[in-house]
Design an enzyme around this catalytic site. Sequence first.
Site, short mmCIF file in Angstrom:
data_model
loop_
_atom_site.label_atom_id
_atom_site.label_comp_id
_atom_site.label_asym_id
_atom_site.label_seq_id
_atom_site.Cartn_x
_atom_site.Cartn_y
_atom_site.Cartn_z
N GLY A 15 14.70 7.82 -34.71
CA GLY A 15 14.91 6.83 -35.77
C GLY A 15 15.73 5.63 -35.31
N ASP A 34 20.28 8.31 -43.08
CA ASP A 34 20.39 9.67 -42.55
C ASP A 34 21.27 10.49 -43.49
OD1 ASP A 34 19.80 10.90 -39.49
OD2 ASP A 34 21.27 12.01 -40.68
N ARG A 83 12.39 19.55 -31.74
CA ARG A 83 12.01 20.78 -31.04
C ARG A 83 12.99 21.00 -29.89
NH1 ARG A 83 6.62 21.53 -27.64
NH2 ARG A 83 6.91 19.30 -27.43
N ARG A 89 6.22 23.25 -30.92
CA ARG A 89 6.17 22.21 -31.95
C ARG A 89 5.85 22.84 -33.31
NH1 ARG A 89 2.74 18.64 -29.18
NH2 ARG A 89 4.24 17.18 -28.40
N ASN A 96 10.76 21.55 -41.31
CA ASN A 96 10.47 20.13 -41.47
C ASN A 96 9.60 19.83 -42.69
OD1 ASN A 96 12.15 19.45 -39.43
ND2 ASN A 96 10.57 18.99 -37.93
N VAL A 119 6.53 10.47 -38.46
CA VAL A 119 6.81 10.73 -37.03
C VAL A 119 7.28 12.17 -36.83
CG1 VAL A 119 8.07 9.89 -34.99
CG2 VAL A 119 7.55 8.30 -36.85
N ARG A 152 1.57 8.13 -22.40
CA ARG A 152 1.87 9.07 -21.30
C ARG A 152 0.70 9.13 -20.33
NH1 ARG A 152 4.78 13.08 -25.54
NH2 ARG A 152 6.91 12.38 -25.17
N HIS A 176 -1.73 16.36 -32.39
CA HIS A 176 -0.60 16.08 -31.51
C HIS A 176 -0.04 17.41 -31.01
CE1 HIS A 176 2.65 13.90 -29.73
NE2 HIS A 176 3.57 14.33 -30.57
N1 APR Z 1 17.31 13.22 -44.95
C1 APR Z 1 17.62 12.27 -44.03
N2 APR Z 1 17.82 12.57 -42.73
C2 APR Z 1 17.69 13.84 -42.36
C3 APR Z 1 17.35 14.87 -43.27
C4 APR Z 1 17.16 14.51 -44.61
N3 APR Z 1 16.85 15.43 -45.55
N4 APR Z 1 17.30 16.03 -42.59
C5 APR Z 1 17.57 15.76 -41.30
N5 APR Z 1 17.82 14.43 -41.15
C6 APR Z 1 18.20 13.70 -39.96
C7 APR Z 1 19.20 14.44 -39.09
O1 APR Z 1 20.52 14.32 -39.62
C8 APR Z 1 19.03 13.73 -37.76
O2 APR Z 1 19.96 12.69 -37.56
O3 APR Z 1 17.08 13.50 -39.11
C9 APR Z 1 17.61 13.14 -37.84
C10 APR Z 1 16.70 13.67 -36.75
O4 APR Z 1 17.19 13.19 -35.56
P1 APR Z 1 17.25 14.04 -34.22
O5 APR Z 1 17.77 15.38 -34.50
O6 APR Z 1 17.92 13.20 -33.17
O7 APR Z 1 15.69 14.20 -33.86
P2 APR Z 1 14.75 13.13 -33.16
O8 APR Z 1 14.74 13.37 -31.70
O9 APR Z 1 15.08 11.79 -33.67
O10 APR Z 1 13.33 13.59 -33.71
C11 APR Z 1 13.00 13.43 -35.09
O11 APR Z 1 10.67 13.15 -34.69
O12 APR Z 1 9.53 13.27 -32.69
C12 APR Z 1 9.87 13.95 -33.85
O13 APR Z 1 9.93 16.27 -33.16
C13 APR Z 1 10.70 15.19 -33.55
O14 APR Z 1 10.56 16.05 -35.78
C14 APR Z 1 11.40 15.39 -34.87
C15 APR Z 1 11.62 13.94 -35.35
#
Ligand code: APR
Length: 310
Positions: A15, A34, A83, A89, A96, A119, A152, A176
């Site tokens: 994000g 977030d 993941r 996945r 999720n 995403v 990729r 995917h």
């Molecule tokens: N509302 C808002 N934000 C949320 C919620 C929610 N209900 N639940 C989780 N989050 C936030 C988390 O706090 C976290 O900061 O979503 C964010 C996800 O970020 P990361 O853990 O860093 O994951 P990221 O690598 O960004 O991947 C996000 O995209 O590519 C896909 O597989 C990946 O499903 C994953 C997503």
Amino acid sequence: MSRIKITVVGAGNVGATVAQEIVRANYADVVVVDIKEGLAEGKALDINSAGSVLGYEPRLIGLDGYEGTEGSDIVVITAGVPRTGDMSRDDLVTTNEGIVSSVTREAVERSPDATLIVVSNPLDAMCHVAKDASGWPRERVFGMAGILDTARFRTFIAWETGASAQDVQALVLGGHGDQMVPIVSATTVGGVPLPKLVSDQRIKALVERTRKGGGEVVQLLGTSAWYAPGAAVAEIVHAVALDQKRVLPCTAHLEGEFGIEGLFMGVPVKLGAGGIEEIVELDLSDEERSELGRSAEAVREVVGVLAGSH
Ligand code: APR
């Protein structure tokens, strides 16, 4: 005239990368949300502070709720858990599903005319969740996967041939997951078909590495990728926000196209202000067509795990 407004839900790795790519383009007001207190605000402060150095306006707002997202033109959903090394996945599906469903409802209530770009993984299934939760037509709810998978593949082909990655045109369709379908018949380097330049055996190896490309990053980092996913999402956002009519692989709800009914799958689409303005069908070899069928089966299996009715 008001500026374009874009909301990114989830200020994690993907994000925040998306938000930065969009503010850097300087045409939109961007809001990042977030659930974790302070996270979005902190990332926004950091990204804004880079603006005077990198040449963009500090117009990113970080929030821990949805008040302030109203009237967005585009909403990107990256919220979820990523993941990790010991997780496939598809293991992510139940957790999720709950997250994507609730954030979609919050976002669409405040931005009823937006385009939703999903995403969160498992991507194809999460697109079904977002479509159901929003009740929106397929033109305005779709997912990002194919651009990343194709990027990729293009990278590996560039390394293999020594050619510029920019001159590699390729297409990866299907779900995917490991069953994605790199379309070798539509892959060229500077217009020259790939099989003219690379042996069948090496093409198979490149296809295999592409299929496992996400997993390769997870093995190395212990979590999933964000630079390439962030860039790929930004390409979709630009295409819609700026009505570019780009033809790019996205995860779209198929209603008979490619012989597939009622399932989100990666296919070439034309993107403009109306979201998905066209699903572009192309001739596939018999093998590619049957691989696409197998990929659809794999997606159906994950979709079957969803608690919602499908
Ligand atoms: N509302 C808002 N934000 C949320 C919620 C929610 N209900 N639940 C989780 N989050 C936030 C988390 O706090 C976290 O900061 O979503 C964010 C996800 O970020 P990361 O853990 O860093 O994951 P990221 O690598 O960004 O991947 C996000 O995209 O590519 C896909 O597989 C990946 O499903 C994953 C997503």
